[in-house]
Enzyme design. Structure first.
Site, mmCIF file in Angstrom:
data_model
loop_
_atom_site.group_PDB
_atom_site.id
_atom_site.type_symbol
_atom_site.label_atom_id
_atom_site.label_comp_id
_atom_site.label_asym_id
_atom_site.label_seq_id
_atom_site.Cartn_x
_atom_site.Cartn_y
_atom_site.Cartn_z
ATOM 1 N N THR A 49 18.033 43.716 39.325
ATOM 2 C CA THR A 49 17.986 42.351 39.836
ATOM 3 C C THR A 49 18.916 42.229 41.032
ATOM 4 O O THR A 49 19.994 42.844 41.078
ATOM 5 C CB THR A 49 18.377 41.312 38.774
ATOM 6 O OG1 THR A 49 19.800 41.334 38.560
ATOM 7 C CG2 THR A 49 17.644 41.579 37.463
ATOM 8 N N SER A 82 33.060 44.925 32.393
ATOM 9 C CA SER A 82 34.178 43.995 32.347
ATOM 10 C C SER A 82 35.248 44.525 33.299
ATOM 11 O O SER A 82 34.952 44.900 34.440
ATOM 12 C CB SER A 82 34.697 43.851 30.916
ATOM 13 O OG SER A 82 35.752 42.911 30.840
ATOM 14 N N TYR A 120 39.248 34.278 36.455
ATOM 15 C CA TYR A 120 38.639 35.606 36.343
ATOM 16 C C TYR A 120 38.933 36.194 34.971
ATOM 17 O O TYR A 120 38.038 36.684 34.284
ATOM 18 C CB TYR A 120 39.158 36.514 37.453
ATOM 19 C CG TYR A 120 38.532 37.891 37.451
ATOM 20 C CD1 TYR A 120 37.159 38.052 37.605
ATOM 21 C CD2 TYR A 120 39.318 39.032 37.303
ATOM 22 C CE1 TYR A 120 36.576 39.312 37.606
ATOM 23 C CE2 TYR A 120 38.744 40.288 37.315
ATOM 24 C CZ TYR A 120 37.381 40.420 37.467
ATOM 25 O OH TYR A 120 36.808 41.682 37.454
ATOM 26 N N LYS A 173 36.359 37.123 31.723
ATOM 27 C CA LYS A 173 36.277 38.476 31.167
ATOM 28 C C LYS A 173 36.773 38.548 29.724
ATOM 29 O O LYS A 173 36.196 39.261 28.899
ATOM 30 C CB LYS A 173 37.057 39.457 32.057
ATOM 31 C CG LYS A 173 36.445 39.641 33.442
ATOM 32 C CD LYS A 173 34.998 40.142 33.360
ATOM 33 C CE LYS A 173 34.431 40.469 34.725
ATOM 34 N NZ LYS A 173 33.032 40.978 34.647
ATOM 35 N N THR A 216 34.876 49.840 45.555
ATOM 36 C CA THR A 216 33.528 49.278 45.479
ATOM 37 C C THR A 216 33.303 48.108 46.421
ATOM 38 O O THR A 216 32.201 47.584 46.503
ATOM 39 C CB THR A 216 33.244 48.779 44.050
ATOM 40 O OG1 THR A 216 34.210 47.770 43.719
ATOM 41 C CG2 THR A 216 33.324 49.918 43.046
#
Length: 285
Positions: free
Chosen positions: A33, A135, A149, A153, A184
């Site tokens: 997706t 996570s 945040y 999580k 990343t």
């Protein structure tokens, strides 16, 4: 992984992109997706129908169920469902807007819950499968300036840990992945920051204001993606998969401190009595 089919949310970047590249190269099929299909046009051109795509924003809860249902309907068995879509919101709690709070929870927590709930009837019907929840070590440890945040999580980790005990009888297993810092683009491109308040200048919460310009993390995203994929072949499934020495250190320190605080209250806790729990010790895991 040849012959397997994986459903992964958010395959345009980060771990989702790395995992998709690795799986497709190894001969697997991926139902991915994205919010922007053009972001993976290169993968679709290279792998054709082995990359099934759907546009999805996981905050659109009715569409989550429609997309997941369609993926199972068109592809048949899906072996692994990966909740990867998400982002980090940073800033002191007081600095965040109501809309920022709502969107962080809707994306990281509610969206992941809905993906899992949509997949479960199909996984039960096919006799098993694996759910992998991306996570962070921040699901067990905390830093100032990351309240929402962490809330998202910690919330999804509680949900997934409980879910694992609910669905084990159907052959469905759950793994929570807790990476440390990785190259990343999570910080430089994906992080969202609150509008700073002068009152927090110079406080611990203000340290996150430099997250976008901080030196790159040392974690290797390709190695982490490979470890996540490999975990799907482990039986029984690891309840948690810790990736990175920094993740291990932060989690170890947080859990050690938490356990020490608990043990220091053993006697005082007993003075208030207790009752027969609705759950057995084995139910609690």
């Amino acid at each position: 992984m040849t012959g397997q089919t994986w459903l992964i949310t958010g395959v345009s970047s980060g771990f989702g992109r790395r995992m998709t590249e690795r799986l497709l190269a190894d001969g697997a099929r991926v139902a991915g997706t994205v919010r922007d299909p053009d972001s993976v046009a290169d993968l679709r051109s290279a792998y054709g129908d082995r990359l099934w795509l759907a546009e999805l924003d996981v905050t659109d809860l009715p569409r989550v169920r429609r997309v997941v249902d369609r993926a199972f309907e068109e592809l048949g068995r899906i072996d692994v469902v990966v909740n990867n879509a998400g982002y980090g919101l940073f800033g002191a709690a007081e600095e965040l807007t109501d809309e920022q709070v709502r969107h962080q929870i809707d994306t990281n927590l509610t969206g992941s819950i809905q993906v899992a709930r949509a997949a479960l009837p199909h996984l039960r019907e096919q006799g098993g499968g694996r759910i992998i929840q991306i996570s962070t070590y921040g699901g067990q440890a905390t830093h100032p300036g990351a309240t929402l945040y962490h809330a998202s999580k910690w919330g999804i980790e509680g949900f997934m840990e409980s879910l694992a005990k609910e669905v084990a009888t159907f052959g469905v297993e759950v793994t929570i992945v807790e990476p440390g810092g990785a190259r990343t683009g999570f910080r430089s491109g994906g992080a969202r920051l609150a509008e700073p308040l002068a009152a927090y200048d110079g406080t611990p919460a203000a340290m996150v204001r430099g997250i976008r310009t901080a030196p790159p993390s040392a974690g290797d995203p390709a190695k982490m993606a490979a470890a996540i994929i490999a975990s799907a072949g482990r039986t029984p499934a690891p309840r948690r998969l810790v990736l990175g020495s920094d993740a291990y250190r932060f989690m170890h320190d947080a859990l050690t401190e938490r356990l020490a605080e608990l043990e220091a209250q053993k006697e005082s806790a007993a003075t208030t009595g207790g009752c027969t729990a609705a759950w057995t010790r084995s139910d609690r895991g």
